[in-house]
Scaffold this motif. Structure first.
Motif: not given
Length: 242
Positions: A48-54
């Motif tokens: 989820l953190r990486e998705f939000c970063k994207y």
């Protein structure tokens, strides 16, 4: 390579249901499944953190979890395989571990049954504790697992003796499911504490974090393969079935 991450992302999309990713929504997702291990939660939150970063790179505003929250504990663990004699000792002490404590009749039947299900079917603890009333097909003695790890459905059939024990439990406590749809209204930590008490009575020592409840699943696999060999079956043919 990213099959698990794809599954987690699909789960996140279903959970969000069009909602904005706020701090409150993120914390709600982290607490969604109480039966998940911490490392599994940490992995999901990392996705989820990486998705939000994207999303932020794409100019979409959202809450991003700080990297120091939900770190995964990367430890290599060697599964503990119980011997057949140890499993026999565990079974002999399932009821004994309940004596001297103020357990209800429901708990005295439920706790041993959960341990037997874990060993005789190879199900995960979280899967057993998430089984709902409609997921047990009483005439067939079969569980229909729906929301399992990696979002895969499967049918789990019980041997006749375990089927009879399960049916008796269902008959006895069917009225309790008006308040809860879960067959076993018990937490994973409670089952773990009970299991460690059984291990102590069975004279099976624990060192650090071994053996665990999850090792019953590993033991199920090894013992089943041993059965295939003893029965003269081709293990390479039976492994996909297993």
């Amino acid at each position: 390579r990213y099959r698990t991450e794809e599954i987690v992302l699909k789960e996140i999309v279903l959970f969000l249901n069009g909602r904005e990713i706020t701090k409150e929504v993120t914390e709600e997702y982290a607490r969604m499944n109480k039966n998940l291990r911490f490392n599994t939660i940490a992995r999901n939150m990392g996705v989820l953190r990486e998705f939000c970063k994207y999303l932020k790179i794409q100019g979409i505003d959202c809450y991003q979890i700080p990297g120091k929250i939900y770190p995964q504990n990367h430890k290599n663990y060697t599964p503990y395989i119980f011997s057949h004699q140890q499993i026999k000792n565990i079974y002999q002490n399932l009821e004994l571990a309940l004596k001297g404590y103020h357990y209800s009749y429901h708990q005295k039947l439920a706790y041993p049954l959960v341990i037997k299900l874990l060993y005789q079917t190879g199900m995960r603890l979280g899967e057993v504790l998430s089984i709902q009333k409609q997921d047990y097909l009483i005439e067939d003695g079969c569980f229909h697992l729906r929301n399992t790890k990696n979002n895969q459905e499967r049918l789990v059939f019980l041997k006749e003796n375990l089927k009879q024990e399960m049916n008796f439990f269902v008959y006895k406590f069917n009225h309790q499911w008006e308040k809860s749809s879960l067959i076993f209204s018990v937490s994973s930590s409670t089952i773990e504490k009970y299991f460690y008490k059984v291990l102590k009575l069975a004279n099976i020592p624990r060192r650090e974090n071994s053996p665990r409840v999850h090792d019953l699943r590993h033991t199920f696999v090894v013992h089943r393969i041993q059965e295939y060999v003893n029965e003269g079956k081709d293990v390479n043919v039976m492994l996909p079935i297993l």
